[in-house]
Motif scaffolding. Structure first.
Motif, short mmCIF file in Angstrom:
data_model
loop_
_atom_site.label_atom_id
_atom_site.label_comp_id
_atom_site.label_asym_id
_atom_site.label_seq_id
_atom_site.Cartn_x
_atom_site.Cartn_y
_atom_site.Cartn_z
N ARG A 176 -24.12 -22.46 29.28
CA ARG A 176 -23.61 -23.19 28.12
C ARG A 176 -24.68 -23.34 27.04
N GLN A 177 -25.90 -23.69 27.46
CA GLN A 177 -26.97 -23.86 26.48
C GLN A 177 -27.32 -22.52 25.82
N ILE A 178 -27.30 -21.46 26.62
CA ILE A 178 -27.59 -20.13 26.07
C ILE A 178 -26.56 -19.75 25.01
N LEU A 179 -25.29 -19.95 25.35
CA LEU A 179 -24.22 -19.55 24.43
C LEU A 179 -24.15 -20.43 23.20
N LEU A 180 -24.38 -21.73 23.36
CA LEU A 180 -24.36 -22.64 22.20
C LEU A 180 -25.42 -22.25 21.18
N SER A 186 -26.05 -13.55 14.58
CA SER A 186 -25.24 -12.79 13.64
C SER A 186 -23.76 -13.02 13.93
N ASP A 187 -22.92 -12.66 12.98
CA ASP A 187 -21.48 -12.93 13.10
C ASP A 187 -20.89 -12.35 14.38
N GLU A 188 -21.20 -11.09 14.68
CA GLU A 188 -20.60 -10.44 15.84
C GLU A 188 -21.06 -11.08 17.14
N LEU A 189 -22.36 -11.35 17.24
CA LEU A 189 -22.88 -12.02 18.42
C LEU A 189 -22.30 -13.42 18.56
N SER A 190 -22.18 -14.11 17.44
CA SER A 190 -21.63 -15.46 17.44
C SER A 190 -20.19 -15.47 17.95
N ARG A 191 -19.38 -14.55 17.47
CA ARG A 191 -17.97 -14.51 17.87
C ARG A 191 -17.82 -14.15 19.34
N GLU A 192 -18.64 -13.20 19.83
CA GLU A 192 -18.56 -12.80 21.23
C GLU A 192 -19.03 -13.93 22.15
N SER A 193 -20.04 -14.65 21.71
CA SER A 193 -20.53 -15.80 22.49
C SER A 193 -19.50 -16.91 22.53
N LEU A 194 -18.81 -17.11 21.42
CA LEU A 194 -17.77 -18.14 21.35
C LEU A 194 -16.64 -17.82 22.33
N ASP A 221 -7.97 -13.74 17.52
CA ASP A 221 -8.76 -14.15 18.68
C ASP A 221 -9.87 -15.12 18.28
N VAL A 222 -10.52 -14.84 17.17
CA VAL A 222 -11.59 -15.73 16.70
C VAL A 222 -11.02 -17.10 16.36
N ARG A 223 -9.87 -17.12 15.69
CA ARG A 223 -9.25 -18.40 15.32
C ARG A 223 -8.88 -19.20 16.57
N VAL A 224 -8.32 -18.50 17.56
CA VAL A 224 -7.93 -19.19 18.79
C VAL A 224 -9.15 -19.74 19.53
N ASN A 225 -10.21 -18.95 19.61
CA ASN A 225 -11.42 -19.40 20.30
C ASN A 225 -12.07 -20.58 19.57
N SER A 226 -12.03 -20.57 18.26
CA SER A 226 -12.57 -21.69 17.50
C SER A 226 -11.77 -22.96 17.77
N ALA A 227 -10.44 -22.85 17.76
CA ALA A 227 -9.59 -24.00 18.06
C ALA A 227 -9.83 -24.50 19.48
N ALA A 228 -10.05 -23.56 20.41
CA ALA A 228 -10.30 -23.95 21.80
C ALA A 228 -11.57 -24.77 21.92
#
Length: 413
Positions: A148-152, A159-167, A203-210
């Protein structure tokens, strides 16, 4: 009794020893515990994960939590599935082996390394995601390595792509209260998640809402929850998720969880109404599964607690008929929430009263007060009956004044 067969709706019988003793469903990944009993892996992992230390069948203490795959039983189940294909039984897949701890550590090290090439970090994140989705065992293993700490740190700083995949990976793991509070108190991070709700990728929108739902639901501070719920773009983005076609059920599931969590903050109900939540909730009520329907109807009742919410629901032609129809359907909770929403609407609008009567609310309410529903549901039904008594046909109820004492006489006609 052992060796017996139990019927299914499909007309095919599942042998007793193919059923998990916990779930009573066909085992997909049978494993044996130290007592010699066999269970479906997901069921026994859930049993142990909630703090139980005994064998569900024998009640003997589990001295060893090792789960040994029962390959012989799994092959027998697979053969039975193939033999019963004509009845619509699908062959259970061969379970994937648990992830290698060394592989997980290697992938996490590569993911967290800022000096590693971006494509390698992305590849590691995607592989971790595959492993996490394979089984609860893998998720527990990955979670034990400070994931969790790594991903946060990547979600909000890469970068945007890494951020979205981590999310996408982060939302598979529950956050602790302190982590939720830290996120909720950081306005920049919450605003970033709010902006992702309007991203081109669903997918990004759903993950953000999650993640927003995880943060709000996991934060005990009412002040911090209100701070998140008050961010301007959040309600618009979450409500928009519910407008997506039912071909993407995850959007509906995540959307209603997030909307319900946000609406637990009363000060922001006006924002939910302004974002169009009432119309979307009514339009989607028939599409939700049981738990999601309960959240949706609880949200309807909450938003009926303000005049703007009542007006918005009253303005939708399907609101009252659907609420009447839901009474005594789905679950006791949905019945209670539907009765509460109808009480609010009918208290504010005579037109809603007429619509409710025309939709058959009298019969539903009379059945409700004599059912085994919650006492709160019955009280709401009694209040609604009293509110609407002038609208009933004169010959439909006798001795209405005795209703409060439970003496309701219905004249059938």
């Amino acid at each position: 009794m052992p060796g017996s067969l139990e019927p299914l709706d499909l007309g095919v019988h599942i042998p007793y020893h193919f059923r998990c003793p916990i779930s009573l469903e066909l085992m997909r990944d049978p494993v044996t515990v130290c007592t010699g009993q066999t269970y479906d892996r997901a069921s026994i992992e859930s049993w142990v994960g909630t703090g139980n230390t005994t064998c569900p069948v024998t009640r003997a203490t589990l001295t060893d939590f090792t789960l040994i795959p029962n390959h012989t039983l799994r092959r027998l189940i697979q053969e039975w599935c193939v033999a019963n294909r004509a009845f619509g039984v699908e062959r259970i897949p061969t379970p994937k082996q648990p992830a290698d701890p060394a592989l997980v550590r290697s992938l996490l090290n590569q993911t967290s390394s800022a000096s590693a090439p971006t494509h390698l970090r992305l590849s590691s994140l995607r592989r971790l995601g595959q492993l996490a989705r394979d089984s609860n065992t893998n998720r527990s293993l990955i979670a034990s390595h400070n994931v969790r700490q790594i991903l946060l740190s990547i979600v909000f700083n890469a970068s945007d792509e890494l951020s979205r995949e981590s999310l996408a990976l982060l939302v598979l793991f529950p956050l602790g209260e302190s982590e939720c509070a830290a996120l909720a108190s950081d306005s920049e991070k919450i605003n970033y998640l709010a902006r992702l709700l309007s991203h081109d990728s669903l997918d990004v929108r759903v993950n953000s809402a999650a993640l927003i739902e995880i943060v709000v639901a996991g934060t005990h501070s009412l002040e911090l929850r209100a701070q998140v719920s008050n961010v301007g773009e959040i309600y618009d983005g979450v409500v928009d998720l519910l407008r997506n076609p039912i071909l993407y059920p995850r959007a509906l599931k995540v959307g209603i969880k997030a909307l319900f969590a946000l609406c637990l903050v009363k000060q922001t109900w006006q924002k939910a109404v302004a974002a169009g939540a009432p119309a979307v909730l009514v339009d989607r009520l028939a599409d939700f599964e049981k738990c999601d329907a309960e959240r949706a109807l609880a949200t309807v009742e909450l938003l009926c607690g303000i005049p703007a919410g009542c007006a918005a629901f009253a303005g939708h032609a399907l609101t009252v008929p659907m609420l009447v129809k839901i009474i005594l359907k789905i679950s006791h909770r949905t019945t209670e929430y539907a009765a509460g929403a109808l009480l609010s609407l009918c208290s504010e609008s005579e037109r809603c009263q007429r619509e409710a009567v025309a939709a058959g609310v009298l019969t539903q309410l009379l059945l409700l007060v004599q059912s085994d529903c919650t006492e709160r549901a019955k009280r709401k039904a009694q209040m609604l009956l009293k509110l609407l008594q002038d609208s009933w046909p004169q010959d439909s109820i006798e001795n209405f004044d005795d209703f409060a004492c439970g003496q309701v006489v219905v004249v059938l006609f």
